[in-house]
Write an enzyme that holds these catalytic residues in place. Structure first.
Site, PDB file in Angstrom:
ATOM      1  N   HIS A   7     -26.813 -27.363   5.391  1.00 42.01           N
ATOM      2  CA  HIS A   7     -26.145 -26.258   6.077  1.00 42.01           C
ATOM      3  C   HIS A   7     -25.271 -25.470   5.112  1.00 42.01           C
ATOM      4  O   HIS A   7     -24.567 -26.066   4.289  1.00 42.01           O
ATOM      5  CB  HIS A   7     -25.232 -26.773   7.196  1.00 42.01           C
ATOM      6  CG  HIS A   7     -25.908 -27.658   8.190  1.00 42.01           C
ATOM      7  ND1 HIS A   7     -25.210 -28.515   9.008  1.00 42.01           N
ATOM      8  CD2 HIS A   7     -27.213 -27.816   8.518  1.00 42.01           C
ATOM      9  CE1 HIS A   7     -26.052 -29.170   9.796  1.00 42.01           C
ATOM     10  NE2 HIS A   7     -27.275 -28.758   9.515  1.00 42.01           N
TER      11      HIS A   7
ATOM     12  N   TYR B 265     -20.508 -20.082  16.180  1.00 38.41           N
ATOM     13  CA  TYR B 265     -20.950 -21.454  15.962  1.00 38.41           C
ATOM     14  C   TYR B 265     -21.402 -21.667  14.521  1.00 38.41           C
ATOM     15  O   TYR B 265     -22.170 -20.879  13.957  1.00 38.41           O
ATOM     16  CB  TYR B 265     -22.103 -21.830  16.901  1.00 38.41           C
ATOM     17  CG  TYR B 265     -22.739 -23.125  16.475  1.00 38.41           C
ATOM     18  CD1 TYR B 265     -22.102 -24.335  16.719  1.00 38.41           C
ATOM     19  CD2 TYR B 265     -23.915 -23.134  15.732  1.00 38.41           C
ATOM     20  CE1 TYR B 265     -22.636 -25.519  16.257  1.00 38.41           C
ATOM     21  CE2 TYR B 265     -24.455 -24.319  15.267  1.00 38.41           C
ATOM     22  CZ  TYR B 265     -23.807 -25.505  15.536  1.00 38.41           C
ATOM     23  OH  TYR B 265     -24.332 -26.679  15.052  1.00 38.41           O
TER      24      TYR B 265
ATOM     25  N   HIS C  80     -27.708 -21.635  18.846  1.00 36.24           N
ATOM     26  CA  HIS C  80     -26.915 -22.594  19.631  1.00 36.24           C
ATOM     27  C   HIS C  80     -26.810 -22.189  21.095  1.00 36.24           C
ATOM     28  O   HIS C  80     -25.762 -22.341  21.712  1.00 36.24           O
ATOM     29  CB  HIS C  80     -25.527 -22.796  19.011  1.00 36.24           C
ATOM     30  CG  HIS C  80     -25.091 -24.231  19.019  1.00 36.24           C
ATOM     31  ND1 HIS C  80     -24.084 -24.711  19.816  1.00 36.24           N
ATOM     32  CD2 HIS C  80     -25.542 -25.299  18.317  1.00 36.24           C
ATOM     33  CE1 HIS C  80     -23.923 -26.000  19.616  1.00 36.24           C
ATOM     34  NE2 HIS C  80     -24.796 -26.394  18.699  1.00 36.24           N
TER      35      HIS C  80
ATOM     36  N   GLU D 243     -32.690 -30.253  20.803  1.00 42.09           N
ATOM     37  CA  GLU D 243     -31.631 -31.231  20.561  1.00 42.09           C
ATOM     38  C   GLU D 243     -30.832 -31.542  21.812  1.00 42.09           C
ATOM     39  O   GLU D 243     -30.225 -32.608  21.929  1.00 42.09           O
ATOM     40  CB  GLU D 243     -30.690 -30.751  19.454  1.00 42.09           C
ATOM     41  CG  GLU D 243     -29.765 -29.619  19.824  1.00 42.09           C
ATOM     42  CD  GLU D 243     -28.868 -29.200  18.677  1.00 42.09           C
ATOM     43  OE1 GLU D 243     -27.645 -29.270  18.853  1.00 42.09           O
ATOM     44  OE2 GLU D 243     -29.383 -28.801  17.622  1.00 42.09           O
TER      45      GLU D 243
ATOM     46  N   GLU E 151     -33.087 -32.451   9.602  1.00 40.75           N
ATOM     47  CA  GLU E 151     -31.708 -32.001   9.386  1.00 40.75           C
ATOM     48  C   GLU E 151     -30.925 -33.119   8.711  1.00 40.75           C
ATOM     49  O   GLU E 151     -31.051 -34.286   9.080  1.00 40.75           O
ATOM     50  CB  GLU E 151     -31.056 -31.638  10.720  1.00 40.75           C
ATOM     51  CG  GLU E 151     -29.643 -31.102  10.586  1.00 40.75           C
ATOM     52  CD  GLU E 151     -29.050 -30.681  11.919  1.00 40.75           C
ATOM     53  OE1 GLU E 151     -28.040 -29.956  11.910  1.00 40.75           O
ATOM     54  OE2 GLU E 151     -29.599 -31.075  12.972  1.00 40.75           O
TER      55      GLU E 151
END
Length: 436
Positions: free
Chosen positions: A160, A196, A242, A292, A369
């Protein structure tokens, strides 16, 4: 009554209820193997070496030194998940053959009658992964070997980065590439609002807790396009919405970010809006990822059948463990959808090890991730998987390959309830509560 650490017993703040010995309910009607490992105790541990609460489960057996680890982490409802484990699922598995994973999974899944939901499934998922850990240890094999063996050398991962302007973000992408990553998630701080994934507390420049989707839609697409221009085509870029926009806004966004050449756009829609994914498919060429927040594998099936998504963002604990998730992954393979398992900082090293075992054993794998674990987290979880030149590799030891240091965990107590919820408490510019 539980003892305190000073009296030599377990810490009630860190260790779950002691094992009870009820009669086994709905016992298996078949004879267990002569040397079957029987479950004797299920313990829960709460700690926060990464800052967010981790709920770790240890399933112990009657064979000396044989135990399995699972992760039940739900950072916003940690104590509710723990109660399900300590009071219901833990006692229910005592005395059972730890090798009967499918049978135990189905019994636990059905035992609440009103099945499913993130709280019940996180509890179930932790026990399930711990049983797979035990089975692999009994076999003397790494866990991925029980899932079909290797289909690839390692699991390529993404990291990230975030920033306030294209130059800053591009510099950070370049640094990630130098560290070996070929995939980087890019989050953009929107001036004046909480955004976010961009900066501490959700926004480097924004007002804490205030979200403006129109400002986001105007600001983010040109920044992503400029970052792409600066970094070139040598790296894949990802972006996470998100679930903060409406279906109509998501259609606009998909078209607007086409020039950024994204590897995927994540969570453009909330779970309750998933029926609109077919419309997003026609809005632009951007690959779509979601999942997710899904707490049941059946949620993915309409999207697979409609070929409406490109990546399934699976979270093993919330889907009820490896037993259910590996079946979903097989379905993904059949429909040409790739996996992109959830692995931010609130996924513990135990869950990340389960991710990697699944990643390297399926042809459906796409990308993993990978958050950077703090030194404290690596201390608590010996053997934690960490990126090596942009990829994660499974441990070549029996089981998950990750252990849990109880003494070290006690040095990192979890925050009180609601403390970690604050990041998710967002309001729109009109004051209405908004999705995080």
């Amino acid at each position: 009554m539980q003892q305190t650490p000073e009296s030599g017993g377990p810490d009630p703040a860190q260790v779950g209820a002691p094992a009870r010995s009820p009669d086994v309910l709905a016992p298996a009607p078949w004879a267990a193997p002569a040397r079957a490992a029987r479950i004797t105790r299920v313990r829960t541990f709460l700690c926060a070496p990464q800052g967010c609460p981790y709920l770790i489960v240890r399933v112990e057996t009657d064979q000396p030194g044989l135990y399995g680890l699972g992760c039940a982490s739900d950072p916003q409802r940690t104590l509710a998940v723990r109660a399900v484990l300590d009071e219901y699922l833990g006692p229910l598995v005592l005395g059972r053959d730890a090798g009967d994973i499918e049978d135990i999974h189905r019994l636990l899944q059905n035992s609440g009658y009103w099945r499913g939901g993130s709280i019940a499934n996180n509890a179930l998922g932790a026990v399930d992964v711990a049983l797979w850990d035990i089975k692999a240890k009994v076999a003397g094999l790494p866990l991925y070997s029980l899932l079909g063996g290797r289909a690839r050398h390692g699991a390529e991962a993404y990291t990230h980065v975030d920033g306030a302007d294209p130059g800053q973000i591009a510099d950070r992408v370049d640094a990630a590439v130098e560290a070996g990553f070929r995939h980087v998630r890019v989050q953009v701080a929107v001036p004046g609002v909480d955004t976010y994934g961009a900066g501490s507390g959700g926004g480097t420049q924004g007002r804490r807790g205030t979200w403006d989707p129109l400002a986001y839609l105007h600001h983010v697409p040109p920044v992503l396009a400029e970052v792409r221009r600066r970094v070139g085509d040598r790296v894949e870029l990802l972006h996470d919405v998100h679930e903060r926009v409406t279906p109509a806004q998501a259609r606009h966004l998909v078209a607007a970010v086409a020039d950024a050449g994204l590897y995927f756009l994540e969570d453009a829609l909330a779970p309750e809006d998933s029926a609109y994914f077919g419309q997003l498919r026609t809005a632009g060429p951007v690959p779509l990822a979601v999942g997710e927040l899904y707490d049941e594998v059946g949620r993915y099936l309409p999207l697979l059948e409609q070929r409406a998504i490109d990546f399934a963002r699976v979270r093993i604990p919330t889907l009820g463990g490896l037993t259910s998730t590996r079946k979903l992954v097989a379905a993904c393979e059949l429909f040409g959808v790739r996996t992109a398992p959830h692995g931010p900082g609130d996924v513990s090293p135990v869950a990340q090890a389960a991710n990697v075992a699944l990643d390297v054993s399926t042809p459906a794998f796409g990308i993993q991730e990978a958050a950077r674990f703090h030194d404290a987290t690596l201390e608590v979880f010996p053997g934690a998987p960490t990126p090596d030149r942009g990829s994660l590799y499974p441990a070549e030891v029996p089981g998950l390959g990750v252990d849990f240091d109880e003494a070290a965990a006690r040095r990192y107590p979890a925050p009180p309830p609601l403390r970690h919820d604050r990041w998710a408490l967002v309001r729109g510019t009109d004051g209405a509560a908004h999705r995080p």
